[in-house]
Design an enzyme around this catalytic site. Structure first.
Site, mmCIF file in Angstrom:
data_model
loop_
_atom_site.group_PDB
_atom_site.id
_atom_site.type_symbol
_atom_site.label_atom_id
_atom_site.label_comp_id
_atom_site.label_asym_id
_atom_site.label_seq_id
_atom_site.Cartn_x
_atom_site.Cartn_y
_atom_site.Cartn_z
ATOM 1 N N GLY A 12 0.781 -1.231 0.000
ATOM 2 C CA GLY A 12 0.000 0.000 0.000
ATOM 3 C C GLY A 12 0.810 1.277 0.000
ATOM 4 N N ASN A 14 1.715 2.993 -2.579
ATOM 5 C CA ASN A 14 1.076 3.931 -3.525
ATOM 6 C C ASN A 14 -0.203 4.519 -2.926
ATOM 7 O OD1 ASN A 14 2.476 4.088 -6.290
ATOM 8 N ND2 ASN A 14 2.600 1.938 -5.771
ATOM 9 N N ASN A 108 -4.340 2.858 -13.513
ATOM 10 C CA ASN A 108 -3.415 1.886 -12.939
ATOM 11 C C ASN A 108 -2.009 2.471 -12.933
ATOM 12 O OD1 ASN A 108 -2.533 -0.793 -12.067
ATOM 13 N ND2 ASN A 108 -1.679 -1.022 -14.115
ATOM 14 N N HIS A 110 1.851 1.280 -13.216
ATOM 15 C CA HIS A 110 2.660 0.115 -13.579
ATOM 16 C C HIS A 110 4.139 0.497 -13.448
ATOM 17 C CE1 HIS A 110 3.663 -3.701 -15.436
ATOM 18 N NE2 HIS A 110 4.537 -3.053 -16.167
ATOM 19 N N ASP A 151 -2.392 -3.612 -19.234
ATOM 20 C CA ASP A 151 -1.421 -2.492 -19.322
ATOM 21 C C ASP A 151 -1.420 -1.864 -20.714
ATOM 22 O OD1 ASP A 151 0.823 -4.555 -17.408
ATOM 23 O OD2 ASP A 151 -0.693 -3.126 -16.708
ATOM 24 N N GLU A 181 6.721 6.140 -9.049
ATOM 25 C CA GLU A 181 5.327 5.790 -8.720
ATOM 26 C C GLU A 181 4.674 6.765 -7.758
ATOM 27 O OE1 GLU A 181 4.771 1.621 -7.783
ATOM 28 O OE2 GLU A 181 6.685 1.217 -8.726
HETATM 29 C C1 GRF Z 1 4.823 -2.169 -6.548
HETATM 30 O O1 GRF Z 1 5.774 -2.974 -7.211
HETATM 31 C C2 GRF Z 1 4.166 -1.279 -7.536
HETATM 32 O O2 GRF Z 1 5.056 -0.966 -8.564
HETATM 33 C C3 GRF Z 1 3.071 -2.089 -8.119
HETATM 34 O O3 GRF Z 1 2.614 -2.884 -7.025
HETATM 35 C C4 GRF Z 1 3.687 -3.076 -6.090
HETATM 36 C C5 GRF Z 1 3.253 -2.804 -4.686
HETATM 37 O O4 GRF Z 1 2.852 -1.486 -4.587
HETATM 38 N N1 GRF Z 1 2.081 -1.224 -8.688
HETATM 39 P P1 GRF Z 1 2.203 -0.934 -3.192
HETATM 40 O O5 GRF Z 1 3.329 -0.714 -2.225
HETATM 41 O O6 GRF Z 1 1.240 -1.994 -2.681
HETATM 42 O O7 GRF Z 1 1.518 0.338 -3.597
#
Ligand code: GRF
Length: 208
Positions: A12, A14, A108, A110, A151, A181
């Protein structure tokens, strides 16, 4: 107010970048109305609860068929009445009926510069393993709208990140998360919240 549902599967980070962006007002006019995970153990659910956001788990394991899971997942989304769905480290195939219903309203993040190192089988560390194996000098991350493919939807924003001598998949993943990200996902949300993002003929336009 842009109502968003954030779908997560793992740590989590992001999601946390979005929570922090809203708190610091670098993401304007946005509210996370629900966090949904397919993984009961996802730390992302803890992050949501700490931030006072409704957090639910809808796990494919709890349903006899994928169709039943899809129905339950779509219902959880619909009940939150979102304007936008954000896939932030979400590792479940999105039901086609959701993509049709929320056309150009699902985004999304990526961890590569699409169209490199993306599509079926490219997720998490696997993306960075492939980038290192290919020997690219530059990688990065992409925020894109979700369409019926994997994607393949219209690209909103990208950020390049250098691959350094001695990088491992783990060190590269960390740099891509920190430098790309966690930067472009909040920025993209802020643009959408300010009504500056449109899609025409499969291309994203960002108004000045
Ligand atoms: C990360 O590798 C991110 O690049 C991908 O999911 C993975 C975990 O992301 N989108 P998060 O820490 O759960 O946001």
């Amino acid at each position: 107010m842009l109502r968003i549902v954030v779908c997560v599967s793992g740590g989590g980070t992001n999601l946390q970048a979005i929570i922090d962006g809203i708190a610091q007002r670098t993401i304007a006019n946005t509210q996370i109305v629900r966090v949904i995970s397919n993984n009961k153990k996802a730390y992302a659910l803890e992050r949501a609860k700490k931030a006072g956001i409704e957090a639910v788990c809808v796990s494919p394991r709890d349903y006899e068929t994928r169709e039943r899971f899809n129905e339950a997942f779509v219902q959880e989304i619909d009940q939150a009445v979102p304007d936008l769905i954000v896939l932030a480290g979400f590792l479940v195939v999105i039901p086609p009926q959701l993509i049709r219903r929320y056309e150009n309203r699902i985004i999304n993040i990526h961890p590569s510069l699409i169209p490199s190192f993306c599509g079926t089988g490219y997720y998490g560390l696997k993306v960075h393993e492939a980038a290192l194996a290919r020997g690219v000098r530059i990688t990065g991350a992409t925020v894109h709208f979700v369409d019926e493919g994997t994607d393949t939807g219209p690209i909103i924003m990208q950020q390049a990140v250098a691959v350094l001598e001695g990088d491992t998949p783990e060190t590269l993943q960390k740099r891509v998360m920190e430098e790309a990200e966690w930067v472009i996902l909040p920025k993209s949300l802020n643009l959408i919240a300010n009504g500056r993002v449109t899609v025409a003929d499969g291309q994203v336009r960002i108004a000045e």
